[in-house]
Design a protein around this motif. Sequence first.
Motif, PDB file in Angstrom:
ATOM      1  N   LYS A 157     -40.125  79.089  15.463  1.00  0.00           N
ATOM      2  CA  LYS A 157     -39.721  77.685  15.630  1.00  0.00           C
ATOM      3  C   LYS A 157     -40.948  76.808  15.814  1.00  0.00           C
ATOM      4  CE  LYS A 157     -35.361  78.869  17.747  1.00  0.00           C
ATOM      5  NZ  LYS A 157     -34.737  79.181  19.000  1.00  0.00           N
ATOM      6  N   LEU A 158     -40.864  75.620  15.281  1.00  0.00           N
ATOM      7  CA  LEU A 158     -41.911  74.621  15.453  1.00  0.00           C
ATOM      8  C   LEU A 158     -41.616  73.884  16.756  1.00  0.00           C
ATOM      9  CD1 LEU A 158     -44.334  73.241  14.052  1.00  0.00           C
ATOM     10  CD2 LEU A 158     -42.697  71.635  13.101  1.00  0.00           C
ATOM     11  N   GLU A 159     -42.473  74.059  17.757  1.00  0.00           N
ATOM     12  CA  GLU A 159     -42.248  73.443  19.060  1.00  0.00           C
ATOM     13  C   GLU A 159     -42.761  72.007  19.090  1.00  0.00           C
ATOM     14  OE1 GLU A 159     -44.413  74.522  22.897  1.00  0.00           O
ATOM     15  OE2 GLU A 159     -42.521  75.605  23.078  1.00  0.00           O
ATOM     16  N   THR A 160     -44.029  71.833  18.709  1.00  0.00           N
ATOM     17  CA  THR A 160     -44.608  70.489  18.622  1.00  0.00           C
ATOM     18  C   THR A 160     -45.468  70.406  17.377  1.00  0.00           C
ATOM     19  OG1 THR A 160     -46.527  71.097  19.967  1.00  0.00           O
ATOM     20  CG2 THR A 160     -44.664  70.105  21.119  1.00  0.00           C
ATOM     21  N   LEU A 161     -45.441  69.254  16.738  1.00  0.00           N
ATOM     22  CA  LEU A 161     -46.223  69.028  15.521  1.00  0.00           C
ATOM     23  C   LEU A 161     -47.256  67.963  15.816  1.00  0.00           C
ATOM     24  CD1 LEU A 161     -46.572  69.569  12.483  1.00  0.00           C
ATOM     25  CD2 LEU A 161     -44.913  67.756  12.069  1.00  0.00           C
ATOM     26  N   GLY A 162     -48.510  68.257  15.495  1.00  0.00           N
ATOM     27  CA  GLY A 162     -49.578  67.298  15.742  1.00  0.00           C
ATOM     28  C   GLY A 162     -50.621  67.349  14.648  1.00  0.00           C
ATOM     29  N   PHE A 163     -51.472  66.331  14.587  1.00  0.00           N
ATOM     30  CA  PHE A 163     -52.525  66.293  13.569  1.00  0.00           C
ATOM     31  C   PHE A 163     -53.645  67.276  13.881  1.00  0.00           C
ATOM     32  CE2 PHE A 163     -50.642  62.082  12.788  1.00  0.00           C
ATOM     33  CZ  PHE A 163     -50.393  62.232  11.432  1.00  0.00           C
ATOM     34  N   ASP A 164     -53.956  67.472  15.164  1.00  0.00           N
ATOM     35  CA  ASP A 164     -55.025  68.396  15.549  1.00  0.00           C
ATOM     36  C   ASP A 164     -54.495  69.797  15.820  1.00  0.00           C
ATOM     37  OD1 ASP A 164     -57.003  66.466  15.378  1.00  0.00           O
ATOM     38  OD2 ASP A 164     -56.724  65.847  17.462  1.00  0.00           O
TER      39      ASP A 164
END
Length: 148
Positions: A32-39
């Motif tokens: 599962k993708l918990e948090t998506l960020g650029f870094d």
Amino acid sequence: MKRILPLLLFPLVFIACQKPKAFDYRDVKNVKLETLGFDQTALTMDLVYYNPNGFGVDLRKVDCDIYIDNHYLGKFKLDTLMHIQRRSEFVLPSRIMVDMKGVYKNAFTLLFSKEVLINVKGTTRVGKAGIFANIPFSYEARHKLDLF
């Protein structure tokens, strides 16, 4: 009798003090993708392993680096105490921090690849009866990548 007793106990002590073998990787579930960020992006998953040892062990720590097609993807760390039964499968709940810079660099290759080479290198801290040792491990295999 006093001289025979230590000779009879020696094999038991020797067997009890064997260095634990590394765990065998079996499967990955519930990604599962918990948090998506650029870094950085956080992924959670359940990793299924097998304990090949003829005795139960305590898992205290896991520290490893993950690579896809020999490009650094991220680091996985676990710092908890978990008892693992002898010769049994167990599930390791995992959270991996993915370095998105590496993903961006290889996005085009990953998009058109049908298979990727996954490398995991690190150490586990396992023990029995309060005596722990660092056991290095390495996993490398090709996996199908189904993006579409």
